[in-house]
Design a protein around this motif. Sequence first.
Motif, PDB file in Angstrom:
ATOM      1  N   ALA A  13      -3.707  26.891  41.849  1.00 19.40           N
ATOM      2  CA  ALA A  13      -2.333  27.365  41.379  1.00 19.40           C
ATOM      3  C   ALA A  13      -2.570  27.594  39.969  1.00 19.40           C
ATOM      4  N   ASP A  14      -3.807  27.249  39.302  1.00 18.80           N
ATOM      5  CA  ASP A  14      -3.926  27.705  37.914  1.00 18.80           C
ATOM      6  C   ASP A  14      -4.778  29.195  37.840  1.00 18.80           C
ATOM      7  N   ALA A  15      -5.344  29.663  39.005  1.00 17.95           N
ATOM      8  CA  ALA A  15      -6.154  30.638  39.136  1.00 17.95           C
ATOM      9  C   ALA A  15      -5.648  31.842  38.425  1.00 17.95           C
ATOM     10  N   GLU A  16      -4.260  32.309  38.401  1.00 21.50           N
ATOM     11  CA  GLU A  16      -3.875  33.555  37.899  1.00 21.50           C
ATOM     12  C   GLU A  16      -3.845  33.252  36.132  1.00 21.50           C
ATOM     13  N   GLN A  17      -3.388  32.174  35.810  1.00 18.17           N
ATOM     14  CA  GLN A  17      -3.375  31.937  34.344  1.00 18.17           C
ATOM     15  C   GLN A  17      -5.171  31.876  33.778  1.00 18.17           C
ATOM     16  N   ILE A  18      -5.801  31.323  34.560  1.00 14.22           N
ATOM     17  CA  ILE A  18      -7.313  31.293  34.238  1.00 14.22           C
ATOM     18  C   ILE A  18      -7.798  32.971  33.993  1.00 14.22           C
ATOM     19  N   LEU A  19      -7.772  33.565  35.089  1.00 11.87           N
ATOM     20  CA  LEU A  19      -8.018  34.762  35.212  1.00 11.87           C
ATOM     21  C   LEU A  19      -7.441  35.833  34.034  1.00 11.87           C
ATOM     22  N   LYS A  20      -6.088  35.729  33.518  1.00 16.81           N
ATOM     23  CA  LYS A  20      -5.542  36.246  32.569  1.00 16.81           C
ATOM     24  C   LYS A  20      -6.248  36.240  31.150  1.00 16.81           C
ATOM     25  N   LEU A  21      -6.427  34.841  31.230  1.00 15.41           N
ATOM     26  CA  LEU A  21      -7.164  34.296  29.861  1.00 15.41           C
ATOM     27  C   LEU A  21      -8.658  34.792  30.082  1.00 15.41           C
ATOM     28  N   GLN A  22      -9.458  35.020  31.170  1.00 13.53           N
ATOM     29  CA  GLN A  22     -10.688  35.344  31.076  1.00 13.53           C
ATOM     30  C   GLN A  22     -10.869  36.822  30.612  1.00 13.53           C
ATOM     31  N   TYR A  23      -9.683  37.641  31.140  1.00 10.02           N
ATOM     32  CA  TYR A  23      -9.693  39.156  30.654  1.00 10.02           C
ATOM     33  C   TYR A  23      -9.476  39.262  29.273  1.00 10.02           C
ATOM     34  N   LEU A  24      -8.550  38.431  28.574  1.00  3.99           N
ATOM     35  CA  LEU A  24      -8.546  38.431  26.993  1.00  3.99           C
ATOM     36  C   LEU A  24      -9.729  37.869  26.575  1.00  3.99           C
ATOM     37  N   CYS A  25     -10.216  36.944  26.985  1.00  5.69           N
ATOM     38  CA  CYS A  25     -11.326  36.219  26.036  1.00  5.69           C
ATOM     39  C   CYS A  25     -12.568  37.226  26.188  1.00  5.69           C
ATOM     40  N   TYR A  26     -12.772  37.965  27.282  1.00  2.00           N
ATOM     41  CA  TYR A  26     -13.964  38.614  27.441  1.00  2.00           C
ATOM     42  C   TYR A  26     -13.841  40.084  26.775  1.00  2.00           C
ATOM     43  N   GLN A  27     -12.777  40.425  26.231  1.00  4.23           N
ATOM     44  CA  GLN A  27     -12.433  41.806  25.587  1.00  4.23           C
ATOM     45  C   GLN A  27     -13.415  42.089  24.402  1.00  4.23           C
ATOM     46  N   GLY A  28     -13.604  40.857  23.676  1.00  2.00           N
ATOM     47  CA  GLY A  28     -14.640  40.738  22.424  1.00  2.00           C
ATOM     48  C   GLY A  28     -16.025  40.950  23.050  1.00  2.00           C
ATOM     49  N   GLU A  29     -16.429  40.282  23.994  1.00  2.00           N
ATOM     50  CA  GLU A  29     -17.723  40.567  24.768  1.00  2.00           C
ATOM     51  C   GLU A  29     -17.976  42.010  25.268  1.00  2.00           C
ATOM     52  N   ALA A  30     -16.973  42.440  25.933  1.00  2.00           N
ATOM     53  CA  ALA A  30     -16.977  43.815  26.337  1.00  2.00           C
ATOM     54  C   ALA A  30     -17.178  44.879  25.074  1.00  2.00           C
ATOM     55  N   ALA A  31     -16.677  44.712  23.962  1.00  2.00           N
ATOM     56  CA  ALA A  31     -16.533  45.683  22.735  1.00  2.00           C
ATOM     57  C   ALA A  31     -18.002  45.515  22.235  1.00  2.00           C
ATOM     58  N   LEU A  32     -18.374  44.131  22.119  1.00  3.60           N
ATOM     59  CA  LEU A  32     -19.682  43.905  21.391  1.00  3.60           C
ATOM     60  C   LEU A  32     -20.629  44.810  22.382  1.00  3.60           C
ATOM     61  N   TYR A  33     -20.812  44.854  23.536  1.00  2.29           N
ATOM     62  CA  TYR A  33     -21.931  45.452  24.259  1.00  2.29           C
ATOM     63  C   TYR A  33     -21.405  46.779  24.908  1.00  2.29           C
ATOM     64  N   ASN A  34     -20.274  47.214  24.404  1.00  2.00           N
ATOM     65  CA  ASN A  34     -19.564  48.693  24.771  1.00  2.00           C
ATOM     66  C   ASN A  34     -19.832  48.587  26.400  1.00  2.00           C
ATOM     67  N   ASP A  35     -19.373  47.498  27.100  1.00  2.00           N
ATOM     68  CA  ASP A  35     -19.532  47.438  28.576  1.00  2.00           C
ATOM     69  C   ASP A  35     -18.269  46.946  29.049  1.00  2.00           C
ATOM     70  N   TYR A  36     -17.020  47.615  29.665  1.00  2.00           N
ATOM     71  CA  TYR A  36     -16.160  46.990  30.017  1.00  2.00           C
ATOM     72  C   TYR A  36     -16.140  46.784  31.756  1.00  2.00           C
ATOM     73  N   GLY A  37     -17.345  46.674  32.004  1.00  2.00           N
ATOM     74  CA  GLY A  37     -17.485  46.603  33.453  1.00  2.00           C
ATOM     75  C   GLY A  37     -18.120  45.247  33.473  1.00  2.00           C
TER      76      GLY A  37
END
Length: 158
Positions: A13-37
Amino acid sequence: MGQNVRVDTADVADAEQILKLQYLCYQGEAALYNDYGLAALTQSLDSLKAEFATHTVLVARLGDEVVGSVRGVVEDGVARIGRLIVHPRLQGHGLGTRLLNAVEDRLAHAESFELFTGHRSEDNLRLYARLGYAEARVERVGPRLSLVYLTKATTLAA
């Protein structure tokens, strides 16, 4: 604030909250590597829910809000730990360390721990080194990204 956060076993039941947080947290990584995939940004809710059947999934909660998570699975004696995330407003308060220690405790029956991060993710590399992880190998996965795999023996194997 970190003392008010409790680390628990996650429920599907926590999966949706985890996934939303995961998307938020990995934005910085995506920007660092210029890779949103990145896999963490393209994971589906169904895929995450399926991991609950095979992985140990932990969450950090501040009240009812999921503010951190980590997951791991033991394969061939190796505890593979991944997706360590902490809400940006709580980073720097030891919550990542608490989550990593908690998943290590749950998977301590393994012979060793393994995790990976991107080669430019200096904060992650510092955290993992501070917690006893050592670089084992580097794997180039694209023109802009190499993954640094780090390992640590479990206390049972030490």
